[in-house]
Design a protein around this motif. Structure first.
Motif, short mmCIF file in Angstrom:
data_model
loop_
_atom_site.label_atom_id
_atom_site.label_comp_id
_atom_site.label_asym_id
_atom_site.label_seq_id
_atom_site.Cartn_x
_atom_site.Cartn_y
_atom_site.Cartn_z
N MET A 1 0.84 -1.19 0.00
CA MET A 1 0.00 0.00 0.00
C MET A 1 0.88 1.25 0.00
N ALA A 2 0.53 2.23 -0.83
CA ALA A 2 1.31 3.46 -0.90
C ALA A 2 1.08 4.32 0.32
N GLY A 3 1.99 5.27 0.52
CA GLY A 3 1.81 6.24 1.57
C GLY A 3 0.59 7.11 1.30
N LEU A 4 0.21 7.91 2.31
CA LEU A 4 -1.00 8.72 2.20
C LEU A 4 -0.74 10.09 2.80
N THR A 5 -1.17 11.13 2.10
CA THR A 5 -1.10 12.50 2.61
C THR A 5 -2.51 13.03 2.78
N LEU A 6 -2.82 13.49 3.99
CA LEU A 6 -4.15 14.02 4.31
C LEU A 6 -4.10 15.54 4.27
N THR A 7 -5.03 16.15 3.56
CA THR A 7 -5.09 17.61 3.46
C THR A 7 -6.52 18.08 3.71
N ASP A 42 -7.92 14.53 -0.14
CA ASP A 42 -8.51 15.81 0.21
C ASP A 42 -9.72 15.54 1.11
N CYS A 43 -9.61 15.93 2.39
CA CYS A 43 -10.66 15.63 3.36
C CYS A 43 -11.84 16.58 3.28
N LYS A 44 -11.73 17.61 2.46
CA LYS A 44 -12.84 18.51 2.13
C LYS A 44 -13.50 19.12 3.36
N GLY A 45 -12.66 19.45 4.34
CA GLY A 45 -13.16 20.15 5.51
C GLY A 45 -13.76 19.28 6.59
N SER A 46 -13.71 17.96 6.44
CA SER A 46 -14.24 17.07 7.47
C SER A 46 -13.40 17.17 8.74
N TRP A 47 -14.00 16.76 9.85
CA TRP A 47 -13.28 16.72 11.12
C TRP A 47 -12.35 15.51 11.14
#
Length: 376
Positions: A1-7, A42-47
């Motif tokens: 599994m690739a790495g993940l960046t959360l924004t 892209d978390c789109k403003g979620s908590w």
């Protein structure tokens, strides 16, 4: 599994600062910078909060007649950590460990039932009939052999369990917990023993589960004196846990207690086969009920995150080098009628909706368990 960046997330409930962007390595460990080839979410403003933790579940499926499978309350519903609350006693704990705790992706700890047989035939065959039901030496041996997963001692101190034995099982359980250096979680409900008897045994770090039950004779709302006693104990460090269950959460008591300043330390489901299809469903629905009862949003998040995680000795940070452990969720507008354990109803206008659970290398889309006829 690739790495993940959360924004583009809104952090809430963490102990310490959280950077604007989080980087998870392919090994599930947080990094200071993205790995080559990392995916971006892209978390789109979620908590984004520390992974949700449910401090009271029953997940020894097949080992008891009441337990659900851990999957029914786990990652797919936003929960990354949980504690089985006394499904197993010393005689059958090895099975709970081998077939559940050691196999599930979620972090699962357990309160060891002071009754040797645990909840094999819950409320049909009591685990606390008399002194033959408890083996102190074997219980202490099981604790020593499983200290990495046992987080406390569970005692169900209500009349349907203990009968005329009254307060004695709790006193024995508390002494065993003291010898082992562990807290006790006590289930409160029908007399005997009386609630003030139960509360007088507890010390800081112990847990009162079903703290907002509405059972006459077993509720903190029965008298002003009992409410005052509960508030004093909470201020001293005794931990109040919701433990909704099929018979142990009252909107009336919750509103009164929260209104008088008694906040629950943790919000838990007491999830089992007799409530998973209602009125409990899952942790998201349970915390939404407590929000609707008057507890603030930030307090609700800490009561399903940092607080129970701290009890389970799990961090609630986003520091590089730590294992990724997060729940991504929204607080959405809704118009949904929910029930407490006594059948009273509440109209909710805001609902916690889990979207994603991240635990190490596990990334699981999450959702609330919607009651029949309701779209989650």
């Amino acid at each position: 599994m690739a790495g993940l960046t959360l924004t583009h997330f809104n952090p809430v409930g963490f102990d310490g600062p959280v950077p604007d962007t989080l980087h998870v390595g392919a090994d599930g460990i947080l990094r200071a910078a993205p790995e080559p080839g990392a995916e971006t979410l892209d978390c789109k403003g979620s908590w984004l909060s520390p992974g949700w933790a449910d401090l009271h579940v029953h997940v020894w499926h097949g080992g008891t007649d009441i337990s659900v499978r851990a999957d029914q309350g786990g990652l797919a519903h936003g929960v990354t950590a949980m504690a089985d609350a006394g499904s197993a006693g010393e005689a059958n704990f090895h099975g709970l460990r081998e077939y559940v705790l050691d196999r599930q992706p979620e972090t699962i700890r357990a309160f060891l039932n002071i009754g040797s047989i645990g909840l094999v035939a819950c409320n049909r065959v009591s685990e606390l009939i008399d002194m033959r039901s408890i083996d102190v030496d074997r219980t202490l041996k099981v604790i020593e052999d499983n200290r990495d997963v046992i987080c406390g001692i569970k005692v169900r101190a209500s009349g349907v369990i203990v009968g005329a034995w009254g307060i004695t099982p709790l006193r024995i359980g508390k002494r065993v917990a003291e010898i082992a250096g562990l807290p006790v979680m006590v289930h409160v409900g029908e007399m005997p023993p009386t609630l003030d008897e139960v509360l007088s045994v507890l010390t800081p770090g112990d847990v009162v589960t079903h703290c907002f039950n509405g059972k006459q004779g077993g509720s903190i709302a029965d008298t002003p004196q009992l409410m005052a006693m509960a508030k004093q104990l909470a201020a001293a460090g005794v931990l109040m846990d919701i433990g909704h269950g099929g018979a142990s959460f009252s909107f009336r008591v919750a509103r009164q207690a929260i209104g008088e300043g008694l906040k629950p330390y943790s919000i838990s489901t007491d999830l089992h086969l007799r409530n998973v299809h209602g009125p409990v469903y899952d942790l998201a629905t349970t915390v939404s009920k407590v929000l609707g009862s008057g507890l603030g949003f930030d307090d609700c998040v800490r009561a399903i995150g940092a607080h129970p995680r701290a009890f389970l000795k799990l961090e609630s940070t986003a520091k590089p080098g730590a294992r990724a452990d997060f729940t991504l969720f929204d607080l959405v507008d809704c118009d949904e009628t929910v029930r407490d354990s006594g059948g009273d109803t509440m109209r909710l206008t805001r609902m916690f909706e889990p979207r994603l659970a991240i635990l190490g290398t596990h990334r699981v889309e999450a959702r609330r368990v919607a009651p029949e006829g309701v779209n989650a």
